[in-house]
Scaffold this motif. Structure first.
Motif, PDB file in Angstrom:
ATOM      1  N   LEU A   1       0.828  -1.203   0.000  1.00 51.79           N
ATOM      2  CA  LEU A   1       0.000   0.000   0.000  1.00 51.79           C
ATOM      3  C   LEU A   1       0.863   1.255   0.000  1.00 51.79           C
ATOM      4  N   ASN A   2       1.915   1.231   0.826  1.00 44.19           N
ATOM      5  CA  ASN A   2       2.784   2.395   0.948  1.00 44.19           C
ATOM      6  C   ASN A   2       3.549   2.668  -0.345  1.00 44.19           C
TER       7      ASN A   2
ATOM      8  N   ILE B   1       1.183   4.131  -3.064  1.00 42.57           N
ATOM      9  CA  ILE B   1       0.741   5.502  -2.837  1.00 42.57           C
ATOM     10  C   ILE B   1       1.913   6.471  -2.927  1.00 42.57           C
TER      11      ILE B   1
ATOM     12  N   ILE C   1      -2.525  11.078   4.849  1.00 39.64           N
ATOM     13  CA  ILE C   1      -2.873   9.764   4.295  1.00 39.64           C
ATOM     14  C   ILE C   1      -2.009   8.676   4.924  1.00 39.64           C
ATOM     15  N   GLN C   2      -0.712   8.970   5.086  1.00 37.07           N
ATOM     16  CA  GLN C   2       0.206   7.966   5.631  1.00 37.07           C
ATOM     17  C   GLN C   2      -0.106   7.631   7.085  1.00 37.07           C
TER      18      GLN C   2
ATOM     19  N   LEU D   1      -2.872   5.200   6.850  1.00 31.45           N
ATOM     20  CA  LEU D   1      -2.363   3.982   6.244  1.00 31.45           C
ATOM     21  C   LEU D   1      -1.519   3.170   7.227  1.00 31.45           C
ATOM     22  N   SER D   2      -0.727   3.863   8.039  1.00 33.21           N
ATOM     23  CA  SER D   2       0.123   3.162   9.010  1.00 33.21           C
ATOM     24  C   SER D   2      -0.722   2.438  10.050  1.00 33.21           C
TER      25      SER D   2
ATOM     26  N   LEU E   1       6.823   4.130   5.939  1.00 31.32           N
ATOM     27  CA  LEU E   1       5.550   4.751   5.591  1.00 31.32           C
ATOM     28  C   LEU E   1       5.645   6.270   5.677  1.00 31.32           C
TER      29      LEU E   1
ATOM     30  N   LEU F   1      -5.560   9.327  -3.897  1.00 29.95           N
ATOM     31  CA  LEU F   1      -5.811   7.910  -3.630  1.00 29.95           C
ATOM     32  C   LEU F   1      -6.452   7.216  -4.831  1.00 29.95           C
TER      33      LEU F   1
END
Length: 509
Positions: free
Chosen positions: A59-60, A63, A93-94, A97-98, A142, A230
Motif C-alpha cells: 500500500l505504501n 501511494i 494519508i500515511q 495507512l500506518s 511509511l 488515492l
C-alpha cells in the motif's frame, strides 16, 4: 523546444552511481559477515520474515509513487502552493495507512507467522522479534515516503546519495559488531537495523525542513485532493501488490515447501540481483522526473525520445554487468561468501539475472502511464497476469518440481506481460510498437547475440582464480565496446566517444 534536461539527468545519475558503488561494495562485505554470524538457517529466517512484512508495505509503495507523480506535475507547472498542500495531505494519508497496516500486521500477519510458516520451533521467539522489528521499520518507511517523493521530484539526488552512503556505513558497523555481541545474533541484528532505519528517517525530516522551508505539515483533510491522490494510487496498488507477491509471495511458498535453507539461497540470489539492478534503477530514477515533466508540458516528442533511450540503455547497462556473472556465478559466490554458500544459490542467482533483464524494460514504460494518470486498464490487466505467478508457482511446487521451477514460471509470465504493456500503451499515448522494436528491442538483441558469442569463447576454460578474473574483465571490456558500437545510435555513440577522449586528454596531462 524539448523540455528534457539531459545535463541534469547526467548529473543526478552521477550522484546516484557514486552512492551505488559505495553501497554495493560495503553490502558485499556485510552480507558475507551477516551470513557467517547468523548461519544459513537464521539468515533464511530473517530473509523470509522480513520479506513477509514487506508484503504489507505494498500500500505504501503504491501511494508513494502516486505522491511523486503529483509533486512532479505541480513542480513542472511551478505551483508551489499546491505542492505544499499535497505534502500535508500525503502525510495525513500515511497516518491512516500506518494504522491500517499495523492492524493487519498484528492480527493476520502474526497468525500466519506463528501457524503457517516453516520456522524451527527453537527459533520461533527470535522470528517474532524479527517480525516486530520489521513492522517498526515499515512504519518508518511509511512516513518517509512523502519526504522521499519530494526529494526525487525536486531532483535532489546529491542528498539521496549522501544519505544512502551514511545508511550503508551504519549497516557496515552493525555487521562488524554482530560477531562480538553476546546476545542472540538474529534478534540483535533486527533491533540494530531498526535503529538505523529510524535514524535515517529523522535525517530526511531535518533535510526537508531546512531545504524546503515552505513545506510544513498541517493536519489537512482535503477530501477532494485525497480522493484524487488515492484514486490514482488505488490502481497503482494493484501493480505494487502483484510485484511483491511475485517476490515475497513466492518466497513464502519456498519456505512452506522447502524451509529456511531455501530462503537463504534465494536471499543470496536476491542480494546479487539487487546489487546489479541498482545500476539500472539509479539511471531510471534520475530520468523519471524529466519524463513526467515532459508529459506535463505537452512535449510528447521529447517524452518518447527519452522513453526509447532510457529503455534501451537500461537493458544494455544491466546486460553489461549481468553477462560476466552469468558465466562466472559459482566463482563470484565463492569469492564473495567463501565456503558457506547455500545450495541452489548459483542457479537462483542466474535465473534472477534473467528475470531482472526482462523487468528492466518495464519502469520507463510504466512512468509514462503514471504521467498520463490513466491507470485503471493498464494496472488491472498487467497486475492480474503478474499475480498468476503465485498460484502457478504453488502448482509446480505441489507437483513435486524442484524449487528453481518457480523462477522459470516468473520469467515466462514476465515476458508475456511486457508484450501486453506495449499493446496497452498504444491506447494512452502516440506510440508505435514498430518504432519500439526498432529503437529498443532490435539493438538490444544484436548486442546480446554478439556478446554471448564473445563470452562463450572467452569462458571456455578456467584454470585458476587469476584466469577467472581476467576472463571477467575481458568479457566486460568486449561487452562495453559492443554496446557502444552496436547498441547506441550515432548521437549517443558520439557523445560517449567524446567523453572518453576528454577523459583520456585529462589523464594525459
Amino acid at each position: 523546444m524539448s523540455s528534457i534536461n539531459n545535463k541534469r539527468i547526467a548529473k543526478n545519475t552521477m550522484f546516484l552511481y557514486f552512492r551505488m558503488l559505495l553501497i554495493m561494495l560495503v553490502t558485499l562485505y556485510t552480507s558475507r559477515v551477516v551470513l557467517k554470524a547468523l548461519g544459513i538457517e537464521d539468515f533464511g529466517i530473517y530473509n523470509v520474515v522480513g520479506g513477509f512484512v514487506s508484503m504489507l508495505s505494498f500500500l505504501n509503495t503504491s501511494i508513494a509513487s502516486g505522491f511523486q507523480r503529483f509533486f512532479n506535475i505541480e513542480l513542472g507547472k511551478e505551483q508551489l502552493h499546491k505542492v505544499k498542500r499535497m505534502f500535508s495531505v500525503s502525510l495525513s494519508i500515511q497516518i491512516g495507512l500506518s494504522l491500517l497496516i499495523l492492524f493487519l500486521a498484528e492480527t493476520v500477519g502474526l497468525w500466519f507467522l506463528n501457524v503457517q510458516m516453516n520456522i524451527p520451533p527453537a527459533r520461533i521467539v527470535a522470528a517474532n522479534w524479527v517480525y516486530q522489528c520489521s513492522i517498526l521499520m515499515l512504519i518508518f518507511a511509511l512516513f518517509r515516503a512523502p519526504y522521499d517523493a519530494i526529494i526525487i521530484a525536486n531532483e535532489k539526488m546529491d542528498f539521496y546519495a549522501y544519505i544512502g552512503i551514511c545508511e550503508v556505513a551504519f549497516k557496515f558497523l552493525v555487521a562488524y559488531s554482530l560477531v562480538k555481541i553476546p546476545h542472540d545474533a538474529l534478534i540483535s541484528y533486527a533491533m540494530l537495523m531498526t535503529l538505523i532505519t529510524g535514524g535515517i528517517f529523522l535525517c530526511y525530516i531535518f533535510f526537508i525542513h531546512v531545504k524546503f522551508k515552505y513545506l510544513r505539515f498541517s493536519p489537512i483533510i482535503d477530501r477532494e485532493l485525497m480522493k484524487r491522490m488515492l484514486g490514482f494510487s488505488g490502481w497503482n496498488i494493484l501493480g505494487s501488490l502483484s510485484h511483491l507477491m511475485k517476490g515475497q509471495g513466492v518466497n513464502i511458498l519456498l519456505n512452506i515447501f522447502g524451509g529456511p535453507a531455501i530462503n537463504a539461497a534465494r536471499g543470496i540470489a536476491y542480494q546479487i540481483q539487487s546489487g546489479v539492478t541498482v545500476f539500472v534503477g539509479n539511471f531510471q530514477l534520475a530520468a523519471r522526473p524529466q519524463m513526467i515533466k515532459s508529459y506535463a508540458v505537452g512535449d510528447i516528442l521529447g517524452l518518447m525520445t527519452l522513453f526509447y533511450r532510457i529503455s534501451r540503455l537500461s537493458f544494455l547497462l544491466l546486460w553489461l554487468i549481468a553477462l560476466p556473472l552469468l558465466f562466472k556465478m559459482d566463482f563470484t559466490l565463492i569469492l564473495w561468501l567463501g565456503a558457506d554458500v547455500p545450495a541452489l544459490s548459483s542457479l537462483f542467482a542466474i535465473l534472477s539475472m534473467l528475470i531482472s533483464l526482462t523487468e528492466s524494460l518495464a519502469p520507463p514504460l510504466t512512468t509514462i502511464v503514471h504521467a498520463t494518470g490513466h491507470m485503471k486498464m493498464f494496472q488491472t490487466v498487467c497486475s492480474s497476469i503478474i499475480l498468476s505467478i503465485v498460484p502457478l508457482s504453488y502448482v509446480v511446487l505441489k507437483m513435486g518440481l524442484p524449487p528453481e521451477s518457480v523462477m522459470y514460471v516468473s520469467l515466462f509470465v514476465l515476458i508475456i506481460v511486457h508484450g501486453v504493456r506495449l499493446y496497452l500503451l498504444k491506447k494512452l499515448v502516440i506510440f508505435s510498437v514498430c518504432e519500439y522494436i526498432v529503437n529498443v528491442l532490435f539493438p538490444c538483441v544484436k548486442v546480446v547475440v554478439v556478446t554471448l558469442l564473445f563470452a562463450y569463447v572467452i569462458n571456455l576454460q578456467s584454470i585458476d582464480m587469476v584466469m577467472s578474473v581476467v576472463q571477467i574483465l575481458l568479457t566486460l571490456l568486449l561487452t562495453a565496446i559492443t554496446i557502444v558500437f552496436v547498441g547506441l545510435n550515432v548521437a549517443e555513440r558520439s557523445a560517449v566517444l567524446k567523453i572518453i577522449v576528454n577523459c583520456y586528454g585529462k589523464l594525459k596531462k
